[in-house]
Design an enzyme around this catalytic site. Structure first.
Site, PDB file in Angstrom:
ATOM      1  N   GLU A 192      26.871  20.289  12.440  1.00 13.02           N
ATOM      2  CA  GLU A 192      26.613  21.459  11.594  1.00 13.02           C
ATOM      3  C   GLU A 192      27.567  21.413  10.407  1.00 13.02           C
ATOM      4  O   GLU A 192      28.737  21.777  10.515  1.00 13.02           O
ATOM      5  CB  GLU A 192      26.781  22.743  12.399  1.00 13.02           C
ATOM      6  CG  GLU A 192      25.774  22.865  13.539  1.00 13.02           C
ATOM      7  CD  GLU A 192      26.033  24.056  14.436  1.00 13.02           C
ATOM      8  OE1 GLU A 192      25.705  25.188  14.036  1.00 13.02           O
ATOM      9  OE2 GLU A 192      26.579  23.867  15.540  1.00 13.02           O
TER      10      GLU A 192
ATOM     11  N   LYS B   1      29.825  24.587   9.201  1.00 12.48           N
ATOM     12  CA  LYS B   1      30.705  25.328  10.109  1.00 12.48           C
ATOM     13  C   LYS B   1      32.126  25.341   9.557  1.00 12.48           C
ATOM     14  O   LYS B   1      32.638  24.316   9.091  1.00 12.48           O
ATOM     15  CB  LYS B   1      30.706  24.697  11.507  1.00 12.48           C
ATOM     16  CG  LYS B   1      29.483  25.010  12.328  1.00 12.48           C
ATOM     17  CD  LYS B   1      29.699  24.730  13.804  1.00 12.48           C
ATOM     18  CE  LYS B   1      30.524  25.821  14.447  1.00 12.48           C
ATOM     19  NZ  LYS B   1      30.603  25.655  15.909  1.00 12.48           N
TER      20      LYS B   1
ATOM     21  N   GLU C  60      29.081  25.839  27.197  1.00 11.01           N
ATOM     22  CA  GLU C  60      29.306  24.837  26.160  1.00 11.01           C
ATOM     23  C   GLU C  60      30.251  23.766  26.692  1.00 11.01           C
ATOM     24  O   GLU C  60      31.231  24.084  27.365  1.00 11.01           O
ATOM     25  CB  GLU C  60      29.964  25.440  24.909  1.00 11.01           C
ATOM     26  CG  GLU C  60      29.136  26.382  24.098  1.00 11.01           C
ATOM     27  CD  GLU C  60      29.901  26.895  22.879  1.00 11.01           C
ATOM     28  OE1 GLU C  60      30.955  26.296  22.540  1.00 11.01           O
ATOM     29  OE2 GLU C  60      29.472  27.895  22.282  1.00 11.01           O
TER      30      GLU C  60
ATOM     31  N   GLU D 206      34.758  20.583  14.241  1.00  9.15           N
ATOM     32  CA  GLU D 206      33.709  21.596  14.389  1.00  9.15           C
ATOM     33  C   GLU D 206      32.383  21.146  13.789  1.00  9.15           C
ATOM     34  O   GLU D 206      31.321  21.622  14.185  1.00  9.15           O
ATOM     35  CB  GLU D 206      34.149  22.908  13.731  1.00  9.15           C
ATOM     36  CG  GLU D 206      35.190  23.686  14.505  1.00  9.15           C
ATOM     37  CD  GLU D 206      34.655  24.221  15.823  1.00  9.15           C
ATOM     38  OE1 GLU D 206      33.469  24.622  15.877  1.00  9.15           O
ATOM     39  OE2 GLU D 206      35.412  24.229  16.813  1.00  9.15           O
TER      40      GLU D 206
END
Length: 407
Positions: free
Chosen positions: A337, A340, A283, A346
């Site tokens: 997202e 999250k 990542e 995030e």
């Protein structure tokens, strides 16, 4: 021997020469790579397809998006069957995951691992190109210490299951680590694993070394920068021009933090006795928005980081410590997202918006047209140029071979 027979010899030899020349060109232009096997990571660029959101496209639309963007390597965080079904026949390389919540179960019972493989892997092959399985994510150094010891047994049990299915040479097995496994990372050459983790890290590395798995690390210059923005040059974190750093132990110069983080992982592996293990990035990314205290989280910085990172990966070059070993990385992430948990950042790592348009232009193609103009034609030209150079070299070499034969 009559004149007709004599006159035919040069003609036949000439034909043979041209046939041989054509054969050589084919060999050079389309090199053999041995038996046909699934490659765990094609090229150098992949992406993480997280789905903790209620507004992202369906998996079949995601496949279309990935194909439009020419992204072939994809990693997910579970083994959702709707995704596995959507990827059938796509030709995309897919890495699936055994979540942290299943690690203890997998460790305790080898038959459970076999059951999981029979449910989530075996029925989908070969139409869905499952090329890798991650066992847990950021387990060592994480908050749940009860997972530390079971992790190794879980990995072994999953591997034994793959072996029973004769898939151990076709599906790569690994577990991604966070920077929390390191005691220090500056300068890169001084990086070592935390002593308290070595009781778990060593048997894990021993096993991965035996089966030939790389060491995967989640490398985030963004997280390093927001932890100390007063002392870290943001240009160093974003691949922008800067004076860089010199490692006093190796005299190697680093002009970006991404390379330094990878070489820190290499240094830790070498210090632990694993000199030949490859480091890959599971990542990396940059948030386009975040909370007030998350310095540097902006759309412009996210675009700059991901554009420069993509350009760097397409060059397929190594790091200062390992210049001959090209870096391979999965970018985080495909979408923002919105569900999250955690800080605002995030929920803002996505390269694409929920409707499939690009979040910002780094040269990718969305599902819908975007008003943003392309700013990375140079990358495409670079890749096309590499293709032209390769085939030009092929033709020239073929000519030399031909001339050597006829003379």
């Amino acid at each position: 021997m009559d004149c007709g027979a004599v006159s035919m010899v040069p003609h036949r030899r000439g034909c043979n020469h041209w046939v041989l020349l054509l054969f050589c060109c084919c060999l050079l232009a389309f090199p053999s790579h041995g038996p046909l096997m699934v490659e765990a990571f094609v090229g150098a660029y992949g992406i993480n397809y997280g789905r903790i959101a209620n507004n992202i496209p369906s998996p079949d639309k995601v496949v279309e998006l990935l194909r439009n963007s020419k992204i072939r390597n994809v990693k997910i965080y579970d083994a959702d069957h709707s995704v596995l079904d959507a990827f059938k026949g796509s030709g995309l390389n897919l890495v699936i995951a055994i979540p942290n919540g299943l690690v203890k179960d997998m460790a305790a019972n080898e038959s459970r691992s076999m059951e999981w493989l029979n449910q989530n892997v075996q029925p989908y092959l070969p139409q869905t190109r499952i090329v890798g399985i991650t066992v847990g994510n950021e387990v060592l150094g994480g908050q749940d210490q009860s997972l530390y010891e079971p992790l190794v047994e879980a990995v072994k049990n999953v591997y034994n299951g793959l072996k029973s299915l004769h898939l151990e040479s076709k599906i790569e097995l690994f577990t991604p680590h966070s920077e929390a496994v390191f005691a220090n990372s500056y300068p890169p050459s001084a990086c070592i694993f935390k002593e308290e983790l070595m009781a778990y890290m060593k048997p894990l590395l021993d096993f991965f070394s035996m089966i030939g798995s790389p060491f995967y690390v989640n490398a985030y210059p963004f997280l390093a920068y927001i932890s100390d923005p007063e002392h870290i040059d943001i240009n160093y974190a974003l691949f922008k021009p800067n004076k860089g750093i010199v490692d006093p132990n190796t005299n190697l110069h680093y002009d970006n933090m991404f390379d330094a983080q990878i070489d820190a992982a290499y240094a830790a592996l070498q210090a632990a006795g694993y000199n030949n293990m490859e480091v890959r990035v599971a990542e990396t990314g940059w948030a386009s928005s975040g909370d007030e205290n998350e310095a540097g989280a902006s759309s412009e910085n996210a675009r700059t980081y991901n554009f420069n990172l993509r350009k760097r990966l397409f060059l397929r070059k190594g790091t200062p410590l390992k210049p001959k070993r090209p870096v391979k990385a999965y970018i985080f992430a495909l979408f923002n997202e919105n569900q999250k948990p955690g800080p605002g950042s995030e929920r803002h790592y996505g390269l694409f918006l929920p409707d499939g348009r690009i979040s910002y232009d780094i040269g990718l193609s969305g599902l819908l047209p975007s008003s943003a103009s392309s700013s990375v034609l140079s990358i495409k030209k670079l890749r096309a140029g590499g293709w032209i150079v390769h085939y030009l070299a092929t033709v020239i070499l073929s000519i030399f071979i031909f001339l050597a034969i006829v003379t």
